[in-house]
Design an enzyme around this catalytic site. Structure first.
Site, PDB file in Angstrom:
ATOM      1  N   SER A   1     -17.649  -7.118  22.375  1.00  0.00           N
ATOM      2  CA  SER A   1     -18.925  -6.629  21.864  1.00  0.00           C
ATOM      3  C   SER A   1     -19.215  -7.312  20.540  1.00  0.00           C
ATOM      4  CB  SER A   1     -18.862  -5.122  21.653  1.00  0.00           C
ATOM      5  OG  SER A   1     -18.052  -4.855  20.521  1.00  0.00           O
ATOM      6  N   LYS A   2     -20.338  -6.931  19.959  1.00  0.00           N
ATOM      7  CA  LYS A   2     -20.770  -7.546  18.695  1.00  0.00           C
ATOM      8  C   LYS A   2     -19.689  -7.498  17.611  1.00  0.00           C
ATOM      9  CE  LYS A   2     -25.769  -7.575  18.860  1.00  0.00           C
ATOM     10  NZ  LYS A   2     -26.422  -6.406  19.482  1.00  0.00           N
ATOM     11  N   ARG A   3     -18.860  -6.460  17.705  1.00  0.00           N
ATOM     12  CA  ARG A   3     -17.789  -6.355  16.709  1.00  0.00           C
ATOM     13  C   ARG A   3     -16.888  -7.593  16.703  1.00  0.00           C
ATOM     14  NH1 ARG A   3     -13.938  -3.288  17.525  1.00  0.00           N
ATOM     15  NH2 ARG A   3     -14.386  -2.797  19.692  1.00  0.00           N
ATOM     16  N   HIS A   4     -16.847  -8.276  17.844  1.00  0.00           N
ATOM     17  CA  HIS A   4     -15.986  -9.460  17.941  1.00  0.00           C
ATOM     18  C   HIS A   4     -16.684 -10.731  17.472  1.00  0.00           C
ATOM     19  CE1 HIS A   4     -14.152  -6.644  20.895  1.00  0.00           C
ATOM     20  NE2 HIS A   4     -13.059  -7.092  20.324  1.00  0.00           N
ATOM     21  N   GLY A   5     -17.883 -10.578  16.910  1.00  0.00           N
ATOM     22  CA  GLY A   5     -18.619 -11.769  16.485  1.00  0.00           C
ATOM     23  C   GLY A   5     -19.668 -12.130  17.510  1.00  0.00           C
TER      24      GLY A   5
END
Ligand code: GLU
Length: 469
Positions: A242-246
């Protein structure tokens, strides 16, 4: 004939996971000489936008996916209405007059009692006269599908294997909202059936929807397709990517200077591999001929940005035809504010394509080839101010003035200067690099001198000499 489809919702940028779904579905169709359909699922009128749809199509084309047929669900609302009517006539669906407040109340009560919520079925038992009366009074209503009691829906997933789900917990679900818009689980069935989709290939997050859809297939008398649910993609910390991973959208990678061939290839490695062997670099044609759903792993794949980057480097260095690399590189050069003609860029890339892994990195690294003026870094200034630099540069300038300039000749001259002035090789090269590139590391001075027009080399030397007096 095999017919597969990709059915994105235009509510955001194309996510890497969805792109992989699209690719697998596409490869499956092409492998079997079948048809690949693109269907935009925009029944959620609030979250879907035309801008996202346009970008979605652009990103899919950029990735190299071509589709044989295209549909947009918002163009098909009349058709869905007909099928909704059919379900009501056959008793598989019924109008539900419950208000938002009533439903909220039901939900709250379930929560208080600590049980999972399902619709109470209050409107399930309304008779024809009651329905008529409520409609006459102008009360708004949704349509709900009548979920049979005590039914276990069973299907053989082509990737996940045997799946059995008891539908008792579902409650009668909405197929047409009170504003008249149909819901995903309903229209997906109408579309897949009418479009002749034989294989529904999608992410495993849709497994809980599949039994609902199967019930609708049965109610409408449509033959069932085969289902293939792809495992999720995880980040390196093993949580869902997800976005948390970049960066997680195709667009992000495109803008970062990844080439579509490499991204296409890499996404295939997320969950698919040949049963034998280590091979990882595949052309699209190879993938079409080799891809089988049987070889898709049923457990999650882990996304590695490092590996994608490495593969992108492989495509830049070894695989893309030079002409195409130039074509891909030019827009990055332009957006960084440089202008250069195609032939010159080609010459540069021919010599330097092994020195960077993304196009953006390439522009950054190859600045000395394209910049009008050298801008010195702190470190480069220090080098230029060192004792021997002025001597090195002026001697060098004298010798390169006449005759052809080439990397080979620069090497020879550098060696002469080193001997004559009694210096170390690095003293000479550092001074040359600092004056010609403005940096203390990066592209090779000899490579630069092979390509950069001679007058620019001379200009840069003069400028540096002036600077150090
Ligand atoms: N619109 C759905 C999604 O984007 C498609 C699911 C399906 O392929 O059936 O998740």
């Amino acid at each position: 004939m095999v017919v597969s489809r990709f059915a994105p919702s235009p509510t955001g940028y194309l996510h890497l996971g969805n792109a992989r779904t699209a690719i697998f579905s596409y490869l499956f169709a092409r492998h079997h000489g079948g048809k690949f359909i693109l269907r935009v699922e925009d029944t959620d009128r609030e979250r879907s936008t035309k801008e996202f749809e346009d970008m979605l199509l652009e990103d899919l084309r950029w990735l190299g996916l071509e589709w044989d047929e295209f549909y947009r669900q918002s163009d098909r609302f009349d058709l869905y209405r007909d099928y909704a009517d059919k379900l009501v006539e056959s008793g598989h669906a019924y109008p539900c007059f419950c208000s938002v407040e009533e439903l909220e109340e039901e939900k709250k009560r379930a929560e208080e009692r600590g049980i999972p919520y399902r619709y109470s079925g209050k409107c399930r038992v309304l008779n024809k006269a009651e329905v008529k009366e409520l409609k006459k009074r102008g009360k708004g209503y949704a349509l709900r599908f009548r979920v049979p009691d005590g039914r276990v829906v069973v299907f053989e997933d082509l990737i996940k294997g045997h799946i059995a789900i008891n539908v008792d917990d579902f409650g009668d679900f909405v197929i047409v909202r009170s504003d008249g818009t149909p819901t995903y689980n309903f229209v997906v069935v109408v579309d897949d059936a009418l479009m002749g989709v034989t294989h529904v290939i999608r992410g495993e997050d849709h497994i809980p929807n599949t039994p609902k859809q199967i019930l609708i297939y049965e109610a409408l008398g449509f033959p069932l397709p085969r289902f293939a649910h792809l495992p999720v993609i995880l980040g390196e910390d093993r949580s869902k990517l997800s976005k948390r991973h970049g960066a997680v959208s195709v667009r992000n990678y495109r803008e970062e200077g990844y080439v579509p061939e490499a991204l296409f290839n890499y996404l295939c490695l997320l969950g698919w591999s040949l049963p034998e062997g280590e091979k990882e670099v595949f052309s699209k044609e190879e993938l079409v001929s080799l891809f089988k759903l049987e070889d898709v792993n049923s457990s999650p794949a882990v996304f590695s940005k490092e590996k994608l980057r490495w593969l992108n480097g492989v495509y830049i260095r070894e695989i893309l035809p030079l002409e195409q690399l130039v074509e891909d590189f030019l827009p990055f050069l332009q957006s960084a504010g440089y202008s250069a003609d195609r032939e010159y860029v080609k010459k540069v890339l021919q010599k330097t394509r092994d020195s960077f892994e993304t196009l953006k990195e390439g522009v950054e690294r190859l600045k000395p080839f394209f910049a009008e003026e050298v801008i010195y870094s702190e470190e480069a200034l220090q080098v230029l101010e060192s004792e021997s630099s002025a001597m090195v540069l002026s001697t060098f300038l004298q010798r390169v003035r006449d005759g052809e300039l080439s990397g080979e000749r620069v090497k020879t001259i550098a060696k002469e200067i080193q001997k004559e002035l009694g210096l170390k090789a690095k003293d000479v090269w550092h001074a040359l690099r600092a004056s010609l590139t403005g940096e203390t590391e990066g592209v090779g001075v000899d490579v630069l001198c092979d390509v950069l027009p001679k007058e620019k080399v001379l200009q840069r030397l003069v400028k540096a000499i002036k600077l150090v007096g």
